[in-house]
Design a protein around this motif. Structure first.
Motif: not given
Ligand SMILES: Cc1cc2nc3c(=O)[nH]c(=O)nc-3n(C[C@H](O)[C@H](O)[C@H](O)COP(=O)(O)OP(=O)(O)OC[C@H]3O[C@@H](n4cnc5c(N)ncnc54)[C@H](O)[C@@H]3O)c2cc1C
Length: 266
Positions: A228-253
């Protein structure tokens, strides 16, 4: 690719190094050279003068204080941290250094160079942010010590200003720490990383999801609270050739939970 012509200075004292850096806008500190020389080879940076810090013994070494505080010289290499009996007071430091790249990089690369680069994919910025490290910076006007939130300012940008050097890093006492990352291959840089420290309260730092480590303080070590703390941070990670922003958000949790679990077990 060959380097552009560059002047080289090897000062024998910190005062001399600071003098050279202050006198020449185009001078840059050279630590392990594992980032800087590659940057110069790629022509992404071209200092006029390299100020080699490798002769400065006052920037090396690890001291363990009576209260468990570690003072680590900026020029201490990853290999020296891994081998240090003093650094075992905070075992996560050696454990994470052992995950950085390969033996050659670990033998040359320094803790100071790693954090001064502040490449979001590097291992040490989020780790040191989670541990509550303090960074001592020295310049002509004297020295000052700043916390991680005032040290890491942006991608490749820190509080170390022109003519200044990071001299040492202070890591407070503690043992309950964890680190988890998904990397590019076994010895690669991070796609997302998470560090956790449970000394007193929960302190999490996420890497590769923003320009600087994102520090969070979940209400408990419970996996749902951490997610929940990670979700509350409303992260907007970059997308690049290695990972999409959405996948990075998932990995962060996922990685935040793993790092916290390791910290609980340590
Ligand atoms: C193949 C390869 C793989 C790598 N993989 C990883 C990895 O998985 N994880 C990871 O974290 N890193 C990785 N790195 C980067 C490596 O850790 C570098 O060692 C680190 O980024 C820079 O440290 P350095 O001592 O080599 O500094 P340098 O390259 O010498 O310097 C880097 C920058 O910091 C400045 N600087 C250095 N010391 C100071 C100081 N005391 N005060 C002020 N400014 C200073 C320099 O002027 C320069 O701008 C990799 C590097 C290579 C070549």
């Amino acid at each position: 690719m060959l380097l552009r012509e560059v002047a080289y200075a090897r000062p024998s004292s910190l005062a001399e190094a600071l003098e050279i850096l202050a006198a020449d806008d185009g001078a840059r500190a050279l630590a392990g050279g594992q980032t800087l020389i590659n940057v110069m080879k790629a022509r992404a940076g071209s200092p006029d003068t390299l100020v080699d810090l490798n002769g400065l013994h006052e920037l090396r070494g690890i001291e363990l204080g009576a209260d468990g505080t570690l003072e680590i010289g900026a020029m201490t290499t990853y290999t020296e941290i891994m081998a240090s009996s003093e650094a075992r007071a905070r075992p996560i430091l050696g454990e994470v250094c052992a995950q950085i790249a390969d033996v050659q990089v670990r033998n040359r690369g320094t803790i100071g160079g790693n954090v001064c680069t502040n490449d979001p994919t590097n291992h040490l910025p989020p780790l040191l942010a989670a541990l509550g490290a303090q960074f001592t910076i020295q310049g002509a006007g004297g020295e000052r010590t700043v916390a991680a939130d005032a040290f890491f300012l942006g991608v490749y940008l820190t509080a170390v200003g022109p003519g200044e050097l990071l001299t040492r890093i202070r890591v407070p006492a503690g043992r309950n720490d964890g680190f988890a990352a998904v990397t590019l291959g076994v010895e690669g840089t991070c796609i997302v990383s998470a560090a956790a420290s449970l000394n007193g309260s929960v302190r999490l730092a996420l890497g590769c999801v923003d320009a600087v480590p994102v520090v969070l303080t979940p209400s408990s070590t419970d996996a749902d609270a951490v997610r929940q703390a990670v979700r509350d941070a409303a992260l907007e990670p970059p997308s690049d050739v290695h990972a999409s922003s959405e996948y990075r958000r998932h990995l962060a949790e996922v990685l935040a939970v793993r790092a916290t679990d390791q910290a609980q077990r340590s």
